[in-house]
Design a protein around this motif. Sequence first.
Motif, short mmCIF file in Angstrom:
data_model
loop_
_atom_site.label_atom_id
_atom_site.label_comp_id
_atom_site.label_asym_id
_atom_site.label_seq_id
_atom_site.Cartn_x
_atom_site.Cartn_y
_atom_site.Cartn_z
N PRO A 33 0.66 40.80 -22.53
CA PRO A 33 1.96 41.31 -22.06
C PRO A 33 2.23 42.75 -22.50
CG PRO A 33 2.20 39.09 -22.92
CD PRO A 33 0.83 39.55 -23.30
N LEU A 34 1.79 43.09 -23.70
CA LEU A 34 2.00 44.47 -24.16
C LEU A 34 1.15 45.45 -23.36
CD1 LEU A 34 3.45 46.28 -26.18
CD2 LEU A 34 1.52 45.96 -27.75
N PHE A 35 -0.09 45.04 -23.03
CA PHE A 35 -0.93 45.87 -22.15
C PHE A 35 -0.18 46.18 -20.85
CE2 PHE A 35 -4.98 43.93 -24.08
CZ PHE A 35 -5.13 45.00 -24.95
N ASP B 95 -1.70 54.88 -42.79
CA ASP B 95 -1.69 54.51 -41.37
C ASP B 95 -2.32 55.61 -40.53
OD1 ASP B 95 -0.34 52.40 -39.41
OD2 ASP B 95 -0.13 54.40 -38.53
N VAL B 96 -3.23 55.21 -39.65
CA VAL B 96 -3.92 56.17 -38.79
C VAL B 96 -3.15 56.42 -37.50
CG1 VAL B 96 -6.12 56.70 -37.68
CG2 VAL B 96 -6.07 55.18 -39.66
N LEU B 97 -2.48 55.38 -37.01
CA LEU B 97 -1.97 55.41 -35.65
C LEU B 97 -0.66 56.18 -35.48
CD1 LEU B 97 -2.43 54.52 -32.76
CD2 LEU B 97 -1.31 52.35 -33.30
N ILE B 98 0.31 55.96 -36.37
CA ILE B 98 1.63 56.56 -36.18
C ILE B 98 1.58 58.09 -36.10
CG2 ILE B 98 3.91 56.85 -37.21
CD1 ILE B 98 3.75 54.00 -38.21
N THR C 194 -0.18 48.03 -34.32
CA THR C 194 -0.97 47.11 -33.50
C THR C 194 -1.67 46.04 -34.33
OG1 THR C 194 -2.93 48.57 -33.58
CG2 THR C 194 -1.37 48.90 -31.76
N SER C 195 -1.45 46.03 -35.64
CA SER C 195 -2.17 45.08 -36.49
C SER C 195 -1.83 43.63 -36.15
CB SER C 195 -1.87 45.35 -37.97
OG SER C 195 -0.47 45.24 -38.22
N PRO D 265 -13.58 44.08 -30.50
CA PRO D 265 -13.26 45.50 -30.69
C PRO D 265 -12.72 46.16 -29.42
CG PRO D 265 -15.39 44.98 -31.63
CD PRO D 265 -14.97 43.78 -30.83
N PHE D 266 -13.23 45.72 -28.26
CA PHE D 266 -12.80 46.32 -27.00
C PHE D 266 -11.31 46.11 -26.78
CE2 PHE D 266 -11.92 45.84 -22.43
CZ PHE D 266 -12.27 47.11 -22.00
N VAL D 267 -10.81 44.92 -27.12
CA VAL D 267 -9.38 44.62 -26.96
C VAL D 267 -8.54 45.53 -27.86
CG1 VAL D 267 -7.60 42.86 -27.25
CG2 VAL D 267 -9.81 42.25 -26.26
N ASN D 268 -8.98 45.72 -29.10
CA ASN D 268 -8.25 46.57 -30.03
C ASN D 268 -8.23 48.03 -29.56
OD1 ASN D 268 -7.72 44.45 -31.84
ND2 ASN D 268 -9.71 44.67 -32.80
N ILE D 269 -9.37 48.51 -29.09
CA ILE D 269 -9.44 49.89 -28.59
C ILE D 269 -8.58 50.04 -27.34
CG2 ILE D 269 -10.98 51.61 -27.56
CD1 ILE D 269 -13.20 50.55 -29.38
N LEU D 270 -8.61 49.05 -26.46
CA LEU D 270 -7.81 49.11 -25.24
C LEU D 270 -6.32 49.15 -25.56
CD1 LEU D 270 -7.77 49.08 -22.15
CD2 LEU D 270 -7.75 46.58 -22.24
N LEU D 271 -5.90 48.41 -26.56
CA LEU D 271 -4.50 48.40 -26.94
C LEU D 271 -4.07 49.77 -27.47
CD1 LEU D 271 -1.87 46.88 -27.30
CD2 LEU D 271 -2.70 46.07 -29.52
#
Length: 240
Positions: A210-212, A49-52, A120-121, A128-134
């Motif tokens: 909603p999460l945004f 995992d990259v994010l945690i 976020t998976s 891609p923009f939506v994924n980066i924004l999240l």
Amino acid sequence: MKFKTAVEYRLLRQVISLGIFFAWWFLFGIIFPVVGLLLAGGNEKVSSDVLIPIMIFSVIISFIGMYSDFKFFIQNGMNRFNIFLVNVSVVIMTSIGTSIIVFLLSKVSIKNFDLTVFLTSVYSSKNPFVNILLIFTLLLFLSSLGLLLGTFNDMFTGVKKIVILLLAMSIPVIVATIVQLGGEAARNYWINLLKDIVGYSNKNGFSSIPLFITLFVCSALCIILFYVLNSLHEIRHKGV
């Protein structure tokens, strides 16, 4: 110290810290798993995992940076409002850059080894923009929280800090007690509210919008509280 100079100074420290983190993570998050797969010689699927890890590190570097640089900026002639702007500007820039790096890394796949963004998976989009924004909103919230915690840690000591922490820790207990005493109707209300906050519905599954909103609101609250504490922040001398 000029505003631009302060931003460059703070940004450079953050970039160096992030560089050290990614070098460490590259070793333990990529090299070690890949070497393990090669040595094992099996067909097992392995992911990292990259994010945690970067989420945790975002809180830490904002916490340490705010704690260590406030006195330095004051001593170099900066007022509290400019210090506030410097820190907010830097966390926004680093969150943008880091979110792009995390997104690109999440696309790496080497045979049976994949890099993922587990949290976020379920919200992943073909855009891609939506994924980066999240990812950005998540890192912005955690970095803003780090600024707030760093300021709080430097402002309060001893009994005051203990009392405030105990009050903060008691909030979940009080809320949980109220929910349980409210019966099934209250529990259903809070469960539905939680679903709305994270963007989940039984019909459509997870929605990122909603999460945004939740993450932006939480980030804004942290920044507002940081502004208030920063405006009241006094340099704490040793022995005081």
